[in-house]
Design a protein around this motif. Structure first.
Motif, mmCIF file in Angstrom:
data_model
loop_
_atom_site.group_PDB
_atom_site.id
_atom_site.type_symbol
_atom_site.label_atom_id
_atom_site.label_comp_id
_atom_site.label_asym_id
_atom_site.label_seq_id
_atom_site.Cartn_x
_atom_site.Cartn_y
_atom_site.Cartn_z
ATOM 1 N N ILE A 1 0.538 5.644 7.829
ATOM 2 C CA ILE A 1 -0.449 4.703 7.267
ATOM 3 C C ILE A 1 -0.146 3.294 7.778
ATOM 4 O O ILE A 1 -1.045 2.568 8.229
ATOM 5 C CB ILE A 1 -0.402 4.735 5.726
ATOM 6 N N GLN A 2 1.131 2.933 7.729
ATOM 7 C CA GLN A 2 1.480 1.577 8.160
ATOM 8 C C GLN A 2 1.187 1.377 9.647
ATOM 9 O O GLN A 2 0.721 0.313 10.047
ATOM 10 C CB GLN A 2 2.948 1.297 7.835
ATOM 11 N N LYS A 3 1.402 2.436 10.419
ATOM 12 C CA LYS A 3 1.105 2.333 11.867
ATOM 13 C C LYS A 3 -0.391 2.176 12.093
ATOM 14 O O LYS A 3 -0.831 1.360 12.897
ATOM 15 C CB LYS A 3 1.590 3.612 12.569
ATOM 16 N N VAL A 4 -1.174 2.976 11.354
ATOM 17 C CA VAL A 4 -2.629 2.911 11.521
ATOM 18 C C VAL A 4 -3.140 1.514 11.155
ATOM 19 O O VAL A 4 -4.015 0.965 11.823
ATOM 20 C CB VAL A 4 -3.329 4.001 10.662
ATOM 21 N N LEU A 5 -2.574 0.925 10.111
ATOM 22 C CA LEU A 5 -3.006 -0.416 9.708
ATOM 23 C C LEU A 5 -2.608 -1.461 10.749
ATOM 24 O O LEU A 5 -3.357 -2.396 11.025
ATOM 25 C CB LEU A 5 -2.399 -0.786 8.353
ATOM 26 N N ALA A 6 -1.417 -1.273 11.319
ATOM 27 C CA ALA A 6 -0.918 -2.286 12.256
ATOM 28 C C ALA A 6 -1.529 -2.146 13.644
ATOM 29 O O ALA A 6 -1.537 -3.096 14.427
ATOM 30 C CB ALA A 6 0.603 -2.189 12.344
ATOM 31 N N ALA A 7 -2.073 -0.940 13.943
ATOM 32 C CA ALA A 7 -2.517 -0.661 15.318
ATOM 33 C C ALA A 7 -3.568 -1.647 15.817
ATOM 34 O O ALA A 7 -3.421 -2.256 16.874
ATOM 35 C CB ALA A 7 -3.047 0.764 15.386
ATOM 36 N N THR A 8 -4.627 -1.820 15.052
ATOM 37 C CA THR A 8 -5.701 -2.723 15.490
ATOM 38 C C THR A 8 -6.103 -3.624 14.327
ATOM 39 O O THR A 8 -6.026 -3.207 13.171
ATOM 40 C CB THR A 8 -6.959 -1.932 15.929
ATOM 41 N N PRO A 9 -6.574 -4.839 14.615
ATOM 42 C CA PRO A 9 -6.970 -5.720 13.512
ATOM 43 C C PRO A 9 -8.271 -5.244 12.860
ATOM 44 O O PRO A 9 -9.044 -4.507 13.469
ATOM 45 C CB PRO A 9 -7.159 -7.069 14.199
ATOM 46 N N LEU A 10 -8.492 -5.677 11.631
ATOM 47 C CA LEU A 10 -9.754 -5.370 10.954
ATOM 48 C C LEU A 10 -10.758 -6.439 11.383
ATOM 49 O O LEU A 10 -10.397 -7.612 11.486
ATOM 50 C CB LEU A 10 -9.595 -5.442 9.436
ATOM 51 N N SER A 11 -11.992 -6.015 11.631
ATOM 52 C CA SER A 11 -13.024 -7.009 11.993
ATOM 53 C C SER A 11 -13.792 -7.391 10.748
ATOM 54 O O SER A 11 -14.522 -6.572 10.189
ATOM 55 C CB SER A 11 -14.002 -6.425 13.002
ATOM 56 N N ILE A 12 -13.593 -8.622 10.309
ATOM 57 C CA ILE A 12 -14.298 -9.103 9.119
ATOM 58 C C ILE A 12 -15.201 -10.236 9.578
ATOM 59 O O ILE A 12 -14.733 -11.336 9.877
ATOM 60 C CB ILE A 12 -13.296 -9.606 8.052
ATOM 61 N N GLY A 13 -16.486 -9.941 9.663
ATOM 62 C CA GLY A 13 -17.426 -10.929 10.199
ATOM 63 C C GLY A 13 -17.003 -11.294 11.612
ATOM 64 O O GLY A 13 -16.794 -10.427 12.455
#
Ligand code: C2E
Ligand code: MG
Ligand code: MG
Length: 719
Positions: A370-382
């Protein structure tokens, strides 16, 4: 059935129709357009009519024959007159009978005609009802063949009457429901009226609709069961609404993930399963997004929601890889966890149920993934791209708990531990954590009592102006005089007070107490500017809507001037993004009070933001001041901060000044004020008063203090 036709029967001979199915049952009605069939009452009428006309013909023939046989002797002239007279009288009698019989026949025919009219109007009425009813009405014969389908079928299911008539009654019923429907029909044939059932039927467009249906038997004149009348109501929309309500009750509206109630239910089931199969083990992952508040504060709540939705998707995608219920995980992938085992408890808290684990390493692998998946790419918010991380707490079913809520609480505690240890990591719950949590809870209870029983007291630490070594003010610092334990420093209870909200009443009391003291000191030691009182304000108080009001009340009650108050806010809170912190800070300064940025240098904040804050003082954290005399880097940092503060028009207080060398260094770089053990430790009110009277600070007892000489000691470097 709710379709009702009241007061619509044309005469008392026709029953009032309460509802369609009871009407059908009571009247043994057969729909008028069923080919080759006539309703039983109509058959009876036809039979009666036939008897009437048969008897009319027979009686007419008999009477005609009688009249003819009587009239024949009248044709012979030799018949004597008295005999003739007798015959005439008999003929008159017979003709009278004919007349009576004709009247009777006409009367009977009239009655039959009236009943026929009534029956026809009833048939008409029912035809109108069945054709306009929202419900679908079908008549099925003893062989299960549809012999009548009301027009509602075409409207609601798309099939023409012809299509329905040529297919068996169960053809369109969902295969899983057919047995139930057939059973209900059989029951109806036996008992006369079947149970109300719900079943699925295929619409002509291929979709499934849900019907609520009641079957009633129509018996023939001999009492034998004949046709089955089925009244169906389309309840698809109602069913969907019910399902939606049910779904909403157990799912989170934002992410559509299961909510706490559903998650606890699943956890309870896992517990029951573990009881039945001791080899079955599971784990709960408690996932909390690190610094989620930061996203909310800086990007706004809508963006915060977006972050949560995207994180929920990432959590699911990180589990979907092993979306199988069978065991045997591949090397390094961790155990299977279906994506519907993810739940959102609220806020930024998510939980995951991992089933069929071997040992603690399995859920740890999932947490790492889970931590890897979160760190892999940034979230696009607007327009923005942000990186999110999560702290994960793990609790295993091997713990002695038997209740879902207890295991969840353990996972929660483990998550807090992960946060305490630096965030973006995972921790497995152990018994020491539980012991700590219990201790913390006890501390909270004791602190609550301490506030009520007046066990708290205020200590004061002088703030000294380096140019003339004069005390210019005091910082008020809380202490807990715990019976049988001794004086407890705030480091041991401020965090608990902050988290439990007790900080608000605690500091409200402290402010009043310290303001009273300062008011007395100012009266006894007038100077220009007057002595100041520094008060610490925490993040929780800062967010408390009553803060400004509390301050105003303390000032009013004690008569202290607002300008004598210096509120200390730690750098990390003061520099938070968003409108709110700045707004409250401005309200504080609008009162006339002043503001210090406490522990400056520890928050890695952007120095340029300082100019936007209404602060007038920086308190450099003691980590920079200590060792400043021997560490060139620290010295450089302090020098930079002091010159930057001066450029921004801010004054500087050096916290934690412990040695003469440090004092000399501070003087050399033009730092105006200092506070620390070199001058005095925090002392009680009485000692602080003595200090003011003598004009001297107690020399700190720190071993690092180079000399024990009284002030003024330091030498100002000529520049
Ligand atoms: P702070 O506001 O930065 O307070 C200064 C702390 O540094 C005090 O610790 C003080 O005793 C300590 N200190 C002062 N000079 C020296 C020195 O030369 N060497 C060393 N090693 N330490 C020195 P204390 O009283 O334990 O307070 C710790 C923190 O607790 C405070 O840090 C403040 O953030 C918080 N705090 C204390 N009292 C209160 C209070 O009444 N309300 C609130 N909200 N927070 C408080
Ligand atoms: Mg402070
Ligand atoms: Mg400080």
């Amino acid at each position: 059935m709710s379709t009702s036709v009241r007061n619509s029967a044309p005469s008392s001979e026709i029953p009032v129709i309460k509802n369609i199915s009871s009407f059908i049952r009571q009247t043994s009605w057969v729909p008028p357009d069923v080919p080759g069939t006539t309703s039983p009452p109509m058959k009876q009428i036809e039979r009666r009519e036939w008897w009437l006309w048969s008897s009319v013909v027979i009686v007419t023939l008999l009477l005609t024959a009688g009249i003819a046989s009587l009239a024949l002797p009248l044709l012979h002239s030799e018949t004597d007159s008295s005999y003739r007279e007798n015959i005439r009288q008999s003929l008159r009698g017979l003709l009278g009978l004919v007349l009576l019989f004709d009247i009777y026949s006409v009367y009977q025919q009239f009655r039959i005609h009236r009943i026929r009219r009534q029956l026809m109007s009833r048939d008409d009425m029912f035809r109108v009802i069945s054709e306009n009813a929202a419900d679908m009405i079908a008549v099925v014969d003893a062989n299960g063949k549809r012999i009548y389908n009301s027009p509602a079928y075409e409207r609601l299911l798309g099939y023409t009457p012809e299509e329905l008539r040529t297919t068996p009654a169960l053809e369109q019923v969902h295969p899983d429901d057919r047995a139930r429907v057939a059973h209900a029909a059989e029951q109806a044939r036996k008992s006369g009226r079947g149970e109300r059932i719900e079943y699925r039927i295929r619409h002509k467009d291929g979709s499934w609709r849900v019907l609520e249906s009641t079957a009633s038997v129509v018996r023939d004149a001999s009492g034998k069961s004949n046709n089955l009348v089925i009244v169906n109501r389309d309840i698809t929309d109602r069913k969907r609404a019910e399902e939606r309500l049910q779904h909403n009750a157990f799912h989170d509206a934002l992410t559509d993930l299961p909510n706490r109630a559903l998650f606890l239910d699943r956890l309870e089931r896992a517990f029951s399963r573990a009881k039945r199969h001791p080899e079955y083990k599971f784990a709960v992952l408690f996932v909390d997004i690190d610094d989620f508040k930061k996203f909310n504060d800086s990007l706004g709540h809508a963006a915060g929601d977006d972050v949560l939705v995207q994180i929920a998707q990432r959590l699911m995608s990180s589990l979907r890889k092993n979306d199988t219920v069978s065991r045997q995980p591949h090397e390094g992938e961790g155990p299977p966890a279906s994506h519907d085992s993810v739940a959102r408890l609220g806020g930024d808290e998510f939980t995951i149920l991992i089933e069929d684990i071997h040992d603690a390493s399995d859920p740890i692998r999932v947490a790492t993934r889970i931590q890897k998946v979160l760190a892999a790419t940034p979230l696009s918010i607007g327009e923005q791209e942000i990186f999110a991380s999560a702290s994960v707490g793990i609790a295993l079913s091997t713990s002695p708990h038997e209740r879902a809520a207890d295991l969840l609480r353990d996972a929660d505690l483990a998550m807090y531990r992960a946060k305490d240890l630096g965030k973006s990591r995972c921790e497995v719950f152990d018994t020491a954590m539980h012991a700590n949590a219990v201790k913390r809870l006890q501390l909270e209870t004791d602190l609550r009592k301490a506030i009520e029983h007046g066990e708290l007291c205020v200590h004061y630490q002088p703030i000294v102006r380096l140019s003339d070594m004069k005390i210019v003010g005091f910082e008020a610092l809380v202490r807990w005089q715990r019976p049988h334990v001794g004086l407890i420093p705030p480091a041991e209870f401020i965090v608990v007070a902050e988290e439990s909200g007790l900080i608000v009443p605690m500091n409200r009391w402290l402010r009043l107490e310290a303001c009273q003291k300062m008011q007395l000191w100012q009266a006894e030691f007038p100077c220009n500017p007057p002595l100041t009182l520094s008060l610490n304000v925490t993040a929780k108080e800062f967010a408390h809507p009553g803060l400004i009001n509390d301050i105003v009340q303390a000032l009013e009650q004690t008569g202290l001037e607002p300008s004598s108050l210096q509120f200390e806010i730690v750098e990390t809170v003061a520099m938070r993004d968003g409108e709110k912190p700045e707004g409250v800070l401005r309200q504080v300064t609008a009162l006339g009070a002043r503001l210090s940025i406490d522990d400056f240098g520890t928050g890695y904040s952007s120095l340029s933001r300082l100019r936007h804050l209404p602060a007038d003082t920086l308190k450099i954290d003691r980590a920079f001041i200590s060792r400043m005399d021997i560490d060139g880097d620290n010295r450089a940092v302090v020098r930079t901060i002091v010159s930057l503060a001066h450029n921004l028009g801010l004054m500087v207080v050096a916290e934690g000044t412990e040695t003469l060398e440090e004092v000399n260094e501070l003087l050399a770089i033009d730092c105006e004020y200092a506070q620390g053990y070199f001058f005095s430790r925090p002392v009680d009110g009485e000692t602080a008063l003595q200090m003011l009277r003598t004009g001297l600070c107690n020399q700190g007892s720190s071993s690092r203090v180079a000399t024990a000489k009284p002030l003024p000691l330091p030498v100002r470097n000529p520049r």
